[in-house]
Design a protein around this motif. Structure first.
Motif, short mmCIF file in Angstrom:
data_model
loop_
_atom_site.label_atom_id
_atom_site.label_comp_id
_atom_site.label_asym_id
_atom_site.label_seq_id
_atom_site.Cartn_x
_atom_site.Cartn_y
_atom_site.Cartn_z
N ARG A 339 65.21 10.64 -71.80
CA ARG A 339 67.08 10.26 -72.45
C ARG A 339 67.88 10.66 -71.47
N SER A 340 68.31 10.17 -71.41
CA SER A 340 69.97 10.26 -70.27
C SER A 340 70.82 9.45 -70.94
N THR A 344 70.15 5.66 -71.68
CA THR A 344 70.80 5.20 -72.34
C THR A 344 71.47 3.21 -72.32
N ASP A 363 62.07 6.97 -77.34
CA ASP A 363 62.83 7.14 -76.56
C ASP A 363 63.90 6.30 -76.30
N ASN A 366 65.99 6.54 -79.76
CA ASN A 366 66.36 7.06 -79.77
C ASN A 366 67.85 6.99 -78.38
N ALA A 367 66.99 5.56 -78.09
CA ALA A 367 68.64 4.86 -77.01
C ALA A 367 69.68 4.33 -77.84
N GLU A 391 63.09 10.19 -85.42
CA GLU A 391 63.43 8.95 -84.61
C GLU A 391 64.55 8.09 -85.22
N ARG A 394 67.70 9.07 -86.59
CA ARG A 394 69.05 9.04 -85.86
C ARG A 394 69.63 7.98 -85.84
#
Length: 515
Positions: A339-340, A344, A363, A366-367, A391, A394
């Motif tokens: 994740r960053s 994203t 992830d 998550n993005a 997830e 989110r």
């Protein structure tokens, strides 16, 4: 297998009674016979059987079962939770028939130690407190709450009539408190609450019995919620051409991995190869490419450019991914991605620009937090999301894990035009058209890091080979669970690993294919 709602069952009963002229007492008597049969199978002859009834028709099923069991020689006592004056007409008739045999319907008295002792020390208990119409919370201090407490504190085998009392038939939610049954005898069709949520755990072994509702009426019931069985998977599996070559069985690109997360992309690629995909490319950050190259002997890992010292992919990776993706049918995005902000942006760009079907996991999902519009931009293109509860929360802030999982998954898939695989016990696969498929395989040994990556590779592989999106997703979940069951049988749920599941994918697919 169809899973009916409470409203559908009410309408089915109405049609049978009012439109087809079948006496309601005939339906109740047949239901009572099956409940009695189940209780007898769990109790030694002359055993003690406690029957706890409510005043509705579910209680009538229990009363009828009590009469049959008494006549067969069992020691039976029947307790009514609630008011005698509220007994339905059919339940009242069952009470009269019971009394002619010399058995009294006792009003449940929370202060009576003799009643409490009989229930707690019974060999078998029949739960006939509530049927599928329950929609309110059961208060612990109410007669029904006390009856459930007595049942739960007993070591007796428990048979539930239609559905365990306290389980919401349409969601599987527990309404305050509920009976945990060893066996549930339900009628005409299984209910949604038998198969999902806590209801799947509380129902025990579910027997579906024909009580005389005409078969054509049952066939006509359209149930948008169904279970996935081996026959579904068999039809979903893409055919294998006898003279096919590797290009005939799909080209898949998996993108994932980051520093410290080298196992996830490897597991996804391994599952894709093991489940029949012809060519599997694995794009990973150049910093971990050497690791993946050693691990993967069947898939084809390749390095993606990244900024110096970057732990994962970034905008420098985008053009190389896009170039490789043009030659592939499906993109699987997310396993071990990390994740960053840069990731994203990369995920959002890929989702906007990729025309091919995308399987989004981990992830990659998550993005989408705060960027759900990117998912909406893919309307008309195939997108399969495979989140676990965390997830999903989110990207769907209103999600309630203990709520109506089927309804929440269905609403999200319809609102965003995607296929949603909401993972967990009894994973549900929801289509954008409102249909939901409930899985029936799997065990707690799958609750380990890496299991989701296996599912991602398996889903993308079936999709790449030509399975329809919903079929690919639901069949992959079943195969994944079946392979997990085989691994648990061989090694136990404690010791099994995702690699053990991958090793058994072939057997699981064969089980489905051979029926």
């Amino acid at each position: 297998m169809k899973l009916a709602s409470s409203q559908q069952m009410r309408e089915l009963d109405r049609q049978a009674i009012e439109d087809r002229g079948i006496p309601s007492m005939d339906l109740m008597e047949r239901a009572a016979g099956y409940v009695a049969q189940a209780a007898a199978s769990l109790t030694s002859r002359r055993g003690r059987i406690a029957v706890l009834c409510g005043p509705g028709n579910n209680g009538g099923d229990g009363l009828g079962a009590a009469r049959r069991l008494f006549l067969e020689g069992f020691h039976v006592r029947v307790f009514l939770a609630g008011d005698y004056e509220k007994l339905t007409e059919d339940a009242l008739e069952e009470t009269r028939r019971l009394s002619t045999c010399g058995v009294t319907l006792e009003l449940l008295d929370p202060e009576d130690p003799d009643q409490r002792s009989f229930v707690r020390n019974a060999d078998c208990i029949i739960d006939a407190l509530f049927g599928v119409g329950l929609s309110r919370e059961i208060r612990p201090e109410s007669p029904f709450g006390i009856a459930i407490d007595w049942i739960q504190s007993s070591h007796a085998a428990v048979v539930a009539a239609d559905i365990p009392s306290g389980v919401e038939a349409d969601t599987g939610r527990i309404l305050g408190q509920a009976v945990r049954a060893d066996k549930t005898v339900t009628f005409s069709l299984p209910k949604i609450g038998h198969a999902v949520g806590d209801g799947a755990l509380y129902s025990g072994a579910v027997e579906v019995r024909d009580i005389g509702v005409p078969a054509d009426l049952i066939r006509a019931v359209r149930c948008p919620v169904q279970t996935v069985e081996a026959s579904f998977v068999r039809e979903a599996l893409p055919p294998r051409k006898p003279d096919g070559h590797k290009g005939d069985f799909g080209k898949l690109l998996i993108v994932g991995g980051s520093r410290g997360y080298t196992g996830a992309p490897y597991l996804a690629a391994s599952a894709a190869v093991r489940s029949g995909c012809g060519l599997v490319y694995l794009g990973v950050p150049q910093g971990i490419w050497a690791v993946e190259a050693v691990k993967c002997t069947c898939a084809m890992p390749f390095p993606l450019p990244t900024a110096p010292d970057s732990p994962g992919l970034d905008d420098l990776s985008l053009s190389a991914i896009a170039e490789r993706q043009r030659a592939c049918q499906v993109l699987a995005l997310g396993p071990g991605l990390g994740r960053s902000d840069a990731l994203t942006e990369l995920v959002c760009t890929l989702l906007r620009e990729t025309e091919q079907p995308v399987v989004l996991d981990a992830d990659g999902i998550n993005a989408l937090e705060g960027h759900i519009d990117v998912l909406d931009s893919r309307l008309g293109r195939v997108t399969i999301l495979t989140p676990h509860d965390g997830e999903f929360a989110r990207i769907c802030p209103d999600f309630r894990p203990q709520g109506d999982r089927v309804g929440q998954a269905r609403d999200f898939a319809a609102a965003h035009g995607c296929v949603l695989v909401l993972k967990g016990h009894r994973t549900v696969t929801a289509s954008p058209l409102g249909n939901v498929l409930v899985n029936t395989t799997g065990n707690s040994g799958l609750a380990k890091g890496g299991s989701g990556d296996v599912l991602t590779g398996l889903t993308a592989s079936l999709l790449c080979q030509g399975a329809a999106p919903v079929q690919a997703a639901a069949a992959a979940v079943w195969i994944h669970g079946r392979a997990g069951d085989l691994a648990a049988k061989a090694l136990g749920p404690y010791a099994m690993t995702p690699k053990d599941v991958i090793a058994r994918l072939g057997r699981a697919i064969r089980d489905a294919a051979e029926g």
